[in-house]
Design an enzyme around this catalytic site. Structure first.
Site, PDB file in Angstrom:
ATOM      1  N   CYS A   1       0.811  -1.229   0.000  1.00 31.69           N
ATOM      2  CA  CYS A   1       0.000   0.000   0.000  1.00 31.69           C
ATOM      3  C   CYS A   1       0.839   1.272   0.000  1.00 31.69           C
ATOM      4  O   CYS A   1       0.677   2.145   0.863  1.00 31.69           O
ATOM      5  CB  CYS A   1      -0.953   0.004   1.181  1.00 31.69           C
TER       6      CYS A   1
ATOM      7  N   TRP B   1      -3.466   6.092   6.253  1.00 30.76           N
ATOM      8  CA  TRP B   1      -3.694   4.687   6.576  1.00 30.76           C
ATOM      9  C   TRP B   1      -2.554   4.134   7.424  1.00 30.76           C
ATOM     10  O   TRP B   1      -2.750   3.255   8.255  1.00 30.76           O
ATOM     11  CB  TRP B   1      -3.827   3.873   5.285  1.00 30.76           C
TER      12      TRP B   1
ATOM     13  N   TYR C   1     -11.132  -5.165  -4.523  1.00 32.25           N
ATOM     14  CA  TYR C   1     -10.122  -4.498  -3.704  1.00 32.25           C
ATOM     15  C   TYR C   1      -8.751  -5.143  -3.911  1.00 32.25           C
ATOM     16  O   TYR C   1      -8.618  -6.363  -3.914  1.00 32.25           O
ATOM     17  CB  TYR C   1     -10.533  -4.594  -2.246  1.00 32.25           C
ATOM     18  N   HIS C   2      -7.730  -4.294  -4.076  1.00 34.75           N
ATOM     19  CA  HIS C   2      -6.349  -4.717  -4.311  1.00 34.75           C
ATOM     20  C   HIS C   2      -6.132  -5.327  -5.699  1.00 34.75           C
ATOM     21  O   HIS C   2      -5.227  -6.140  -5.887  1.00 34.75           O
ATOM     22  CB  HIS C   2      -5.873  -5.704  -3.234  1.00 34.75           C
TER      23      HIS C   2
END
Length: 797
Positions: A390, A452, A655-656
């Site tokens: 991330c 995050w 997601y991802h």
């Protein structure tokens, strides 16, 4: 295999509510191979016994790789996947690494459906692809997974999958028993496995500090003899504790004398599992030998059913006018982040682990994918002490991949493709994760947001100088104007500054197009400044939507999708075109038709013909799920202001997930998951061939060829190009870097040529804020809009 084509009485059978991807019964199959060792014949790869295996010859000398195994299913099926189980005797020799999977109707003419590299372990490997008719399936092993130069191949079990609707036997009068059940620490008796309630499950004993050890068994007494062609096992959802991995199935007519009818190993996800066989018995026992994710000594089941029959689901043939998904690429990791390299290969990475993330670990699992061979070379990067999950990603003017923050939130790592090496760079001043970065027109890397990871809030801008190898704070580049309003931010900024849509522009400025509805200009000179740029029309905050600069000369940016909240919210289908002009002035925002599908967690790719490919995502955003996944991509055409729905992909990308343009003008879309035992880890990608490469019958168009062009060109300079045939235009697309819906590197420049015949010149824009220096794909397009395979060129300041 028995196929029931008539309607079934409701009182006799229960039909599956939805179709299921399941293995094809192997009883009549035959197998051949290029080589085998006596005692390890190819038929043992399809004998439904995981304790036997096919092995290529190794004595007196090995038959060198590649090795192949062909299965003849004796009938034609519409298949959509295979599963390969490595040998289960504790010996790693012969595990398949590099591979390709092909299908055939006649055993002579073969079509590639998958390629890639499997990870080196003993767990079952599943490859999914777009449905194709086939009678024969060939697995070719090109490398041995241990990477030691070993020259042999082994397969314990090989299964082929298709989509079916099942008929289940009624469970009236059934009783269930098990070796163990938990009724104290939680209400999970064995009866839950046959109660028809998907919210309950059987769980072996775990409370009181004394978990019952594996193996476990669950036994069904049908009350009388019944005939079944398989057993259905529905695992529990998330968390996945107790999902059955290795298993065997036994039947009995007296509850005492048992006959084994199947063995195998199931993948660690929450999808329904089917084991096919044919048996008549009163008692049915499922033995759990291992836990699928090695999480502990327990077993669970939501529902156990017996299969009576099945009907194969035959999908409509894809229309070439809507593009084609041609093959799957298997990766040894979940490709959460990708970067296109100047040598035409793709750098990918996950986190410290290939399938999950958690905390700071100081190393990263990476792989480099070669589109030419279809295989990946795996590497664990330890020397930069950086878990790069991330991060922010940007490509500098020299093609180096600058990776910042993430799990190890202050770190900076640089991949240098010239030396195939990772380099540690200085830490950032502000620890960040989920931030966005952008390569500026002077070559520095601007960085903002990212709460995050590291401290929450206050993630104002800073900038990295590749020449000085230093980070400098820019306190005037304020993050506060670009915050979204997210329900997770009640106790401080956590999501609101994630995944900024950043675009380098003229005069060392960076334009922030979203995901906040407020847009901003950042001047990256000195201490930095922030200038509001109005709102994105009537759009709301659009977290995890995406933005693509499809015409940098005209300053055109398409934005699409997103949701107000990062997690647990409806996505939107909104789309807008932003037209940039003079820096620090409000751009023109034009609302364009909505997409057909609401999408969050989707990806956008600029194509060489000026269209934008938007793919994947889900209509209700929920990380680590594939529910509400959108399988149908869409193509936006700015010339006609329209969206076109394209052929669906085989694998959800939520997601991802990532998507990136390849040198041959196709698109690689992959990843999703990275959540351990969540059941939605996707160790693969699919390759999409856009309509501009296809004839109406699905064959490939004849493409123009760039014969000669210089490998470097300066801003504002003229570039001479020769081709093999007449073309009408050229286009450059900057090499992309993508993660979490964000790709701040890709942008497209249309180029109008001078010349005729096969000799042309084009002029590169002179402004570095438009023709951002670095590496670009150069495409030639003919009058039909068909692009060439690209040449990779370097634009220099």
């Amino acid at each position: 295999m028995t196929i029931f084509l008539s309607l079934f009485s409701v009182c006799l059978f229960i039909r599956a509510v939805a179709s299921v991807t399941a293995p094809i019964l192997k009883a009549a199959w035959t197998a051949t191979a290029d080589s085998f060792q006596t005692g390890n014949e190819p038929q043992k790869a399809i004998d439904a016994n995981m304790n036997t295996f096919w092995h290529s010859q190794f004595n007196p000398s090995p038959d060198a790789l590649p090795n192949w195994l062909i299965v003849d299913m004796k009938s034609t099926y519409n298949i959509n996947g295979v599963a390969y189980l490595p040998r289960q005797d504790g010996n790693a020799n012969g595990r398949v690494g590099g591979h390709k999977i092909e299908v055939s109707l006649d055993g002579t003419n073969w079509k590639l459906v998958a390629t890639g590299t499997y990870f080196n372990d003993a767990i079952v490997k599943r490859t999914t692809f777009v449905t194709r008719p086939a009678r024969y399936v060939r697995l070719t092993a090109t490398t041995e997974a241990q990477g030691t130069g070993l020259q042999w191949t082994s397969v314990a079990e090989f299964n082929v999958y298709h989509e079916v609707e099942y008929e289940y036997l009624p469970r009236t009068g059934w009783t269930a028993t098990a070796d163990s059940q938990e009724t104290a620490a939680e209400n999970a008796p064995v009866s839950n496995a046959i109660d028809g309630d998907l919210t309950t499950y059987w769980h072996t004993k775990w409370g009181g500090g004394a978990a019952a050890p594996l193996p476990h068994w669950i036994q069904i007494d049908a009350g009388a003899q019944v005939t079944a062609t398989g057993l259905s096992y529905l695992p529990r959802g998330s968390p996945g504790n107790g999902r059955i991995g290795q298993f065997s199935i036994q039947v009995s007519n007296d509850g005492s004398t048992w006959t084994q009818v199947a063995t195998g190993a199931w993948i660690d996800d929450e999808a329904e599992k089917i084991s096919l066989f044919s048996a008549t018995a009163r008692y049915w026992r499922l033995n759990a030998i291992t836990e699928a994710g090695n999480r502990g000594p327990w077993s669970t089941a939501r529902e156990i059913r017996l299969v009576r029959g099945e009907i194969e689901v035959v999908p409509a043939a894809p229309a070439a006018s809507k593009g084609l998904w041609i093959n799957t690429v298997d990766f040894p990791i979940v490709p959460v982040a990708v970067a296109m390299l100047p040598n035409g290969k793709v750098l990918t990475w996950s986190s410290y682990a290939r399938d999950t993330f958690d905390g700071m670990h100081g190393f990263t699992q990476t792989a480099i994918f070669d589109p030419v061979t279809g295989e990946s070379t795996q590497r664990i990067v330890t020397n930069t002490a950086h878990d790069m999950f991330c991060p922010g990603i940007s490509m500098d003017f020299n093609g180096r991949i600058i990776v910042t923050g993430g799990s190890d939130a202050a770190k900076t790592s640089i991949y240098d493709p010239a030396t195939d090496s990772w380099i540690a760079a200085p830490n950032m001043n502000i620890a960040r994760g989920y931030q966005a970065t952008s390569t500026c027109s002077d070559g520095r890397i601007f960085n903002i947001g990212g709460s995050w990871s590291g401290p929450k809030g206050g993630k104002n801008g800073e900038i990295y100088s590749p020449s000085a190898n230093t980070w400098t704070l820019q306190p005037g580049a304020l993050v506060s104007p670009m915050l979204t309003v997210d329900k997770q931010d009640n106790n401080g900024i956590y999501r609101g500054d994630n995944h900024g849509w950043l675009f380098s522009w003229r005069s060392k400025t960076v334009f922030q197009a979203g995901p906040s509805k407020a847009m901003n200009w950042y001047d990256t000179t000195g201490a930095g400044t922030t200038t509001g740029a109005g709102t994105r029309g009537d759009d709301a905050d659009a977290m995890c939507g995406n933005a693509v600069m499809y015409d940098a000369v005209a300053g055109k940016i398409l934005t699409a999708g997103g949701s107000q909240d990062y997690d647990g919210d409806d996505a939107r289908s909104n789309a807008y075109v932003i037209t940039l002009g003079t820096p620090k002035t409000n751009p023109l925002v034009t609302k364009v038709p909505n997409m057909a599908f609401a999408r969050g967690f989707a990806n956008g790719v600029a194509l060489p013909d000026g269209t934008v490919f938007v793919t994947g995502g889900q209509s209700f955003v929920k990380p680590f799920t594939d529910t509400t996944a959108i399988l149908i991509p869409e193509l936006f055409n700015p010339a006609t202001n329209t969206w076109t729905q394209l052929n669906p992909m085989a694998i959800p990308r939520t997601y991802h997930s990532t998507a990136i343009l390849l040198p041959d003008a196709t698109v690689l879309q992959g990843g999703g998951g990275l959540c351990g035992g969540c059941g939605v880890n996707h160790f693969d990608a699919e390759i999409f061939v856009p309509p501009y490469l296809l004839n109406t019958d699905g064959t490939r168009r004849t493409r123009p060829v760039i014969n000669t062009v210089a490998s470097t060109v300066k801003l504002g300079a003229t570039l001479s190009i020769t081709t093999n045939s007449a073309v009408t235009r050229f286009a450059m697309v900057r090499l992309g870097t993508a993660t979490h819906t964000v790709d701040t590197d890709q942008r497209r420049i249309p180029l109008t040529p001078a010349g005729s015949g096969t000799s042309y010149t084009v002029t590169i824009p002179s402004d570095a804020g438009v023709a951002l220096p670095g590496y670009w794909f150069l495409f030639a397009l003919n009058s039909a809009g068909t692009p060439s395979v690209s040449k990779i060129i370097k634009v220099t300041p």
